[in-house]
Design an enzyme around this catalytic site. Structure first.
Site, short mmCIF file in Angstrom:
data_model
loop_
_atom_site.label_atom_id
_atom_site.label_comp_id
_atom_site.label_asym_id
_atom_site.label_seq_id
_atom_site.Cartn_x
_atom_site.Cartn_y
_atom_site.Cartn_z
CD GLU A 220 -9.22 6.70 -2.48
OE1 GLU A 220 -8.44 6.52 -1.51
OE2 GLU A 220 -9.63 5.76 -3.19
CD GLU A 333 -7.67 0.49 -2.47
OE1 GLU A 333 -7.48 0.70 -3.68
OE2 GLU A 333 -8.69 0.83 -1.84
CA CA Z 1 -11.24 4.69 -4.18
#
Ligand code: CA
Length: 387
Positions: A220, A333
């Site tokens: 990421e 997330e």
């Molecule tokens: Ca992040």
């Protein structure tokens, strides 16, 4: 019905132990919360990113929002975006401010209609949304036993995936750290790494290649957030999926990343991207380009609810008879770091069970804000009212 009052609350809460990532250390948590009150007493809650967004809400938006009918969200959104566009403020704090207003408008619309936001968006494709645990940050005096002690409750809670940080140590030390986590959690759990823009292209490629043996599901924000060419180079130079997009502020920020497939996984944040309205546009464009959308979620129950309501409506990418999280289904997330704002601001909190969060079905965002907590955590309040 008209918009009578716009209030914003910059919330801040200290945390017990600081935690770190490649760009710094968190010793407190903040959130910018927006409260819209209509002439017939409906209250809508929004959340936008960046404390300077508060100024944009009151100085730029309030004059054209007050007294306006809130029901045509599309018309309101585009008139606000037009202001930002003319002032060259469409990205950054402008996008954060627009997100706060947009989310509050959807909450108002849902409460008015007696329907959840996901129903207003056309309906959910799933009753629950898959989530992964974000944690495993750097800590002062860090050692492997602390990391492993943090990962174990994520496993026992049933998370099928978790994410850790890289970029805060040397490449070698970070690889060792990730290897320790992989050894502790076993082979059956997805593990992701987040560099938070710490690398140049060649270091990111080196990192991806070194991590390849550890079965890392995505890498990421390997390089600078707006570097499309850099992302493309990282994608072609190492084997891990590349994720990014948490600081896109509208569809134009996202456009080249999506059309050129510079990311494998897009991660807009509903507090930045322009709220629920613009997130939907970006998610559809990503889907058309074969890119997974796994929302960035790191805030109060307001943005968590907005994110769950949105994610519930995303099409599988690609379609499958029984779509699986991490393969065709979106995975949201789910922040596990200390955050009293997240834990205390709403009368009920979102809990994950077996790696999923239920989609709320109450009107609007389906959450009750505890205004005692709101006032207690507020360090800067601003208000605009109809004269
Ligand atoms: Ca992040």
């Amino acid at each position: 019905m008209k918009i009578d009052r716009i209030e914003t609350f910059l919330l801040e809460s200290p945390i017990d132990a600081p935690f770190g990532w490649s760009q710094g250390w968190a010793a407190k948590r903040q959130a910018l919360v927006c409260k819209l009150t209509t002439s017939d007493g409906i209250v809508g809650w929004g959340e936008g990113g960046g404390s300077p967004s508060q100024t944009v809400v009151h100085e730029i938006f309030a004059p054209i929002l007050l007294g306006r009918e809130p029901g045509n969200i599309n018309a309101v959104w585009h008139s606000l975006f037009h202001l930002l566009h003319n002032d060259n403020l469409a990205t950054g704090f402008g996008g954060g401010a627009l997100s706060a207003i947009d989310i509050a408008l959807w909450d108002v619309a849902g409460k008015r209609a007696g329907k959840s936001v996901s129903k207003l968006l056309g309906g959910s494709l799933r009753d629950r949304v898959a989530v992964y645990a974000t944690g495993l940050y750097y800590a002062e005096g860090d050692d492997r036993s602390r990391l492993i002690a943090e990962a174990e409750p994520y496993l026992s809670a049933g998370y099928k995936g978790m994410k850790t940080k890289i970029g805060g140590l040397s490449v070698k030390d970070d690889v060792d750290r990730v290897a320790a986590i992989r050894a502790a959690i076993g082979e059956d759990v997805y593990l992701m790494v987040d560099a938070n823009k710490a690398y140049d292209v060649s270091t990111a490629i080196e990192m991806g290649n070194r991590l390849a043996d550890l079965d890392i599901h995505w890498l990421e924000e390997p390089v600078l957030a707006n570097d499309v060419e850099g992302y493309l180079a990282v994608k072609s130079g190492q084997p891990l999926r590349v994720a990014g997009g948490e600081v896109w502020y509208n569809r134009f920020d996202a456009r080249d990343f999506l059309s050129r497939r510079a990311v494998d996984i897009a991660q807009p944040d509903v507090r930045f991207i322009g709220g629920i309205s613009e997130f939907r546009n970006v998610a559809a464009t990503a889907n058309a380009n074969g890119i997974q959308v796994n929302p960035h979620v790191w805030g109060s129950p307001i943005m968590i609810s907005a994110s769950v309501n949105l994610t519930a409506t995303f099409a599988p990418c690609p379609y499958a008879h029984a779509p699986r999280p991490y393969e065709q289904e979106p995975v949201m997330e789910f922040d596990q770091t200390p955050n009293p704002i997240r834990d205390e601001l709403a009368s009920s909190t979102f809990g994950a069970r077996d790696g999923y969060v239920d989609v709320p079905d109450g009107p609007g965002l389906g959450i009750e804000i505890d205004e005692t907590v709101l006032e207690r955590l507020c360090i800067r309040k601003a208000e605009s009212v109809v004269e």
